[in-house]
Enzyme design. Structure first.
Site, PDB file in Angstrom:
ATOM      1  N   HIS A  34      -9.845  28.629  33.144  1.00 61.42           N
ATOM      2  CA  HIS A  34     -11.135  28.052  33.564  1.00 61.42           C
ATOM      3  C   HIS A  34     -12.061  27.748  32.385  1.00 61.42           C
ATOM      4  CE1 HIS A  34     -14.889  28.105  36.221  1.00 61.42           C
ATOM      5  NE2 HIS A  34     -14.073  27.269  36.831  1.00 61.42           N
ATOM      6  N   LYS A  68     -13.931  25.955  29.393  1.00 60.66           N
ATOM      7  CA  LYS A  68     -14.260  24.566  29.073  1.00 60.66           C
ATOM      8  C   LYS A  68     -14.902  24.530  27.681  1.00 60.66           C
ATOM      9  CE  LYS A  68     -14.206  25.133  33.618  1.00 60.66           C
ATOM     10  NZ  LYS A  68     -14.768  24.375  34.678  1.00 60.66           N
ATOM     11  N   ASP A  81     -13.468  18.117  15.017  1.00 58.33           N
ATOM     12  CA  ASP A  81     -13.703  18.550  13.642  1.00 58.33           C
ATOM     13  C   ASP A  81     -14.563  19.824  13.662  1.00 58.33           C
ATOM     14  OD1 ASP A  81     -12.133  16.470  12.795  1.00 58.33           O
ATOM     15  OD2 ASP A  81     -13.793  15.132  12.332  1.00 58.33           O
TER      16      ASP A  81
END
Length: 513
Positions: free
Chosen positions: A173, A175, A180
């Site tokens: 789950h 995110k 870079d």
């Protein structure tokens, strides 16, 4: 088909609740949260490197710009990648950037690593896997796609639970989107709704190489214990790695724990050494001098006024740092402090509810009204989920009223025509302050799933910079502006009617959504 879901509580052993250890907080401002560095690495940065985003469109445009500008690495962890035109455009951006890298002189430097959930990413004939296979085929040496499969979905359970419902057992789950040395932390997935009309939260940390390195290593660690997507749409584990659902579960979880904790502990050691070098050698007035000289090449960086703490929660692997820190923050919140807590899915753990009801701080809890719940209007059993959340909300509100805490603990429902609500996190205002000095932002929803089932990550951002505090305050205000205060009359509305079967089933399945 949904009847198998009701068997899940019987097939999964209960997990014991842990309580956070006591801690002594320093009295002064933002520095009172330095105890968090006893658990995780502490990254000191300038507040000028932090930007709070406010809309899905802004988030989507930033993703495209960052992908196109990337030279060394693109690392994206999400629940899934959608299959619409907006998601396809992201894939085209990745393809274009990889192509440029391939055509550059010498060997291509750009590496792309994508981590998704296996069950959610495999749902349907056209899915996250089919969206990404062309990249794997075209750039096999530069692209890696890892699909995390929970070790708790195995054997008979895996055979019996159908597609979609198998996602209730456990998910990847997290995110995080990094390009870079720029990192975006969010609760938003890579799907068109999250780019258009599904409200979430997003923060960009610019030019932060140490933080980018940490999350690259974290995604690599989870990727190493995940299934690897192949060019022919098959999956396989890395050589020598225990399989998540065919191999020994205890052995797999121990390896995963070791890999993730190595990342956390090595980063913590690095940051402690860095802190010792910079902090202990600093002299009075050095902050001003270093800031004045920061424009000159090779000069010292400005002294940090903002601290980033990554909080990881992976209960299947025995890692529960986010839970410990969140419980401690709620426990230690003083009288007249204010905590604004938001979740798209109001289903708090018992421990969090007990702390909210039993401590002294003021709480303003923002949650989704049924109409902006992501499951509103869904087909089948899933269509009853908003009603289950109403039932859970009503139970909690009744408990607040029974304790006569309505003034101290307020519920507010987000409502916005044509939108859904997915924002989660909290803002902490110390007593006597009009601005927050701490926020939590990332993937956890403060519910049972987040604490016990899924892989989660968020960051605590602590700042003493007024301009950044103002950004965070405006973010909070903007979200809460679209809400109304919950009262007894809220649950008397016809739209809040909860059918008897939903009331009976909710206690059985509330730990799965």
């Amino acid at each position: 088909r949904s009847s198998w879901l009701l068997l899940a509580p019987l097939l999964s052993p209960p997990v014991p609740v842990i309580t956070a250890p006591p801690c002594s907080l320093c009295p002064e401002g933002a520095h009172r949260f330095q105890w968090i560095r006893n658990l995780v690495p502490e990254f000191g940065i300038s507040s000028s490197h932090v930007k709070v985003l406010s809309s899905p469109a802004e988030f989507y445009e930033l993703l495209k710009v960052q992908i196109k500008a990337a030279k060394q690495r693109v690392v994206m962890a999400s629940l899934y990648l959608g299959t619409g035109l907006l998601e396809q455009e992201l894939v085209y951006c990745l393809e274009e950037t990889l192509e440029k890298s391939l055509q550059a002189k010498g060997s291509p430097d750009l590496r792309v690593s994508i981590l998704l959930d296996y069950t959610r990413g495999s749902r349907g004939r056209k899915n996250s896997r089919t969206m990404l296979i062309p990249l794997l085929q075209r750039f096999p040496e530069q692209v890696r796609v890892s699909l995390f499969h929970t070790p708790n979905l195995r054997g008979l359970l895996r055979l019996l639970i159908p597609e979609r419902f198998n996602e209730t057992i456990g998910l990847q789950h997290i995110k995080v989107y990094l390009f870079d040395d720029n990192v975006i932390l969010s609760g938003a997935n890579l799907s068109d709704l999250y780019f258009t009309n599904r409200q979430d939260r997003y923060v960009l940390l610019r030019d932060s190489p140490e933080i980018a390195d940490f999350f690259t290593e974290l995604v690599d660690a989870i990727g190493d214990v995940s299934l690897q997507l192949q060019q022919d749409d098959t999956v396989q584990m890395m050589e020598g790695m225990v399989h998540p659902y065919q191999g020994d579960k205890v052995a797999y979880c121990e390896i995963a724990n070791r890999r993730v904790m190595e990342v956390i502990n090595s980063a913590r050691t690095r940051q402690e050494l860095l802190h010792a070098k910079t902090f202990h050698s600093s002299q009075p007035g050095s902050s001003l001098l270093s800031q004045q000289g920061s424009q000159a090449p090779g000069s010292l960086k400005p002294e940090p006024d903002t601290w980033i703490y990554p909080l990881i929660q992976m209960k299947p692997f025995g890692i529960q740092i986010d839970e410990m820190v969140t419980e401690t923050l709620l426990t230690e919140a003083e009288r007249d402090a204010r905590i604004y807590l938001t979740t798209g899915y109001f289903n708090l753990t018992q421990a969090y509810m007990d702390l909210i009801l039993g401590t002294r701080a003021e709480y303003r809890i923002l949650l989704a009204s049924p109409e902006v719940n992501g499951f509103f209007g869904a087909k089948g059993v899933a269509g009853a989920i908003p009603a289950a959340y109403v039932y859970i909300e009503h139970q909690f509100y009744s408990e607040v009223c029974g304790l006569q805490q309505q003034e101290r603990v307020q519920l507010q429902e987000y409502s916005r025509a044509g939108w859904t609500f997915h924002a989660k996190g909290l803002w902490l205002y110390l007593a006597g302050s009009d601005l927050p000095c701490l926020t939590l932002i990332g993937s956890p929803n403060f519910g049972y799933r987040s604490v016990h089932r899924d892989l989660e990550a968020q960051v605590a951002i602590v700042t003493e910079n007024k301009a950044l505090q103002q950004q965070l305050h405006q973010e909070q205000e903007q979200l809460y502006l679209c809400s109304g205060v919950v009262s007894t009359s809220t649950f008397e509305q016809p739209s809040r009617y909860v059918k008897l079967w939903v009331k009976l089933v909710t206690p059985l399945i509330k730990n799965f959504f």
